[in-house]
Design an enzyme around this catalytic site. Structure first.
Site, PDB file in Angstrom:
ATOM      1  CB  SER A  28      20.848 -26.607  35.354  1.00 12.47           C
ATOM      2  OG  SER A  28      22.250 -26.639  35.253  1.00 12.47           O
ATOM      3  CG  ASP A  43      23.954 -33.647  36.385  1.00 11.50           C
ATOM      4  OD1 ASP A  43      22.822 -33.517  35.914  1.00 11.50           O
ATOM      5  OD2 ASP A  43      24.836 -32.754  36.326  1.00 11.50           O
ATOM      6  CG  HIS A  83      22.622 -31.095  33.186  1.00 13.93           C
ATOM      7  ND1 HIS A  83      22.729 -31.217  34.555  1.00 13.93           N
ATOM      8  CD2 HIS A  83      22.503 -29.762  32.933  1.00 13.93           C
ATOM      9  CE1 HIS A  83      22.696 -30.002  35.108  1.00 13.93           C
ATOM     10  NE2 HIS A  83      22.541 -29.114  34.151  1.00 13.93           N
TER      11      HIS A  83
END
Length: 371
Positions: free
Chosen positions: A191, A287, A346
């Site tokens: 991330s 995403d 994600h």
């Protein structure tokens, strides 16, 4: 169009619940995880506090020392390392960072043992490639994607912006624990911290002269600067605030900052061409974090209900097209590689890396959420 199965929701909820329970009883949380079929091999790893980092000014937002979790390798994996920089968005103003400094995303005093699973599993069956490697989970406590480097500390807030120093201090600590003798090594980031896995990729490689192979891996951190006016270019404003607050400019590549504004050098697409070490990207073209940020925070509802409007579906298609165009060109597959799926999720390494969730492509198993 894009759905998340009940099984996936249950597993994610189980992980979140188990992390909360670990604050009072990590053993019970571990047992709860093992009851879930896909998390049989989850286990807790104690925290390592890097106390000597304080003297170098490498501290979390609240001034506490940085930390990581290390599970030593064994067998033929004893000289192989995988290091994952944990994600957790960014704090872009004083209020955000003050709030963050009172959590385990800003203070090591609030960190507890962490659950290892996914690519950190010790099961040869579940994780055949990395089960016996040295596995390191680096805690994220600076809020600036390991890029901050401001010497002065505001006495009114006591906030420290020292993420770049944290990265150096932790890697130095790991080098002394065997990383310097690594045969194979992967620097990865999830991330928000997919970016520093790219930013420091060549530097990391230079520290490992004995290594046969060094690679870097971005997990759901290849956020893009959209150009279509129908989409919201939210990340540019976020990155501008982060660079300004954390003093990130000095650690960003000069090859990029000499060509464009510093905040634009926070986009992976603008620094990837100068990276010499092989790096790879795994991410969804849809995403969930990027979709929510660019198209709308409530977009998950229509995805879940399968009733997205034509305009929303067109926005998905445009975002996908822009994302694919921003990825590195596949001129040399040994230097650049991507695995892009189309599921609304994600990150993958921590949770979804196992045989059950593998997505076969041309009869070859590729990890990814099979849902």
């Amino acid at each position: 169009m894009l759905t998340m199965s009940t099984r996936s929701v249950r597993l994610v909820c189980l992980l979140i619940c188990s992390l909360a329970i670990s604050k009072t009883d990590s053993t019970k949380a571990n047992e709860l995880l093992k009851q879930e079929k896909h998390a049989d091999h989850a286990y807790f790893v104690d925290i390592t506090i890097v106390q000597n980092a304080v003297s170098k000014g490498a501290v979390c937002l609240d001034g506490s020392p940085p930390a990581y979790h290390l599970d030593p390798g064994f067998g033929h994996g004893v000289r192989n390392w995988i290091i994952l920089l944990s994600g957790g968005a960014w704090c872009r103003n004083t209020t955000d960072c003050l709030n963050r400094s009172k959590t385990d995303l800003g203070s090591s005093t609030l960190m507890l043992p962490f659950i290892f699973l996914g690519i950190f599993s010790k099961s040869k069956t579940e994780n055949p490639d990395f089960y016996n490697w040295n596995k390191v989970f680096v805690r994220y406590c600076d809020g600036g994607a390991f890029t901050g480097d401001i010497e002065n500390v505001d006495s009114a807030t006591n906030l420290h912006f020292r993420g770049a120093r944290i990265f150096d201090a932790i890697i130095e600590d790991l080098l002394a624990k065997g990383l310097k003798d690594a045969k194979n090594a992967i620097l990865s980031g999830g991330s928000a911290n997919g970016y520093p896995a790219m930013l420091y990729c060549d530097h990391f490689h230079s520290l490992l002269p004995k290594a046969h192979r060094v690679k870097c891996l971005v997990d759901a951190g290849y956020f893009i600067r959209v150009k279509n006016p129908l989409l919201t270019n939210v990340f540019e404003s976020i990155f501008k605030d982060v660079v300004t607050l954390h003093g990130s400019t000095k650690v960003l590549p000069k090859s990029c900052t000499s060509r464009m504004k510093p905040e634009l050098c926070f986009f992976p697409e603008n620094i990837q061409r100068d990276i010499k070490t092989p790096f790879f990207t795994v991410m969804s073209a849809f995403d969930s974090y990027q979709v929510n940020s660019i198209i709308g925070s409530d977009i998950g509802e229509c995805i879940q209900a399968r009733n997205c409007t034509e305009n929303q579906n067109n926005a998905f298609k445009e975002l996908r097209s822009e994302f694919l165009r921003a990825l590195p060109k596949a001129n040399d597959p040994k230097q650049r590689g991507v695995f892009i799926d189309s599921f609304n999720h994600h990150t993958q390494l921590e949770l979804w890396w196992n045989k059950i969730n593998a997505t076969p492509v041309n009869n070859l198993g590729n990890f990814g959420p099979n849902r």
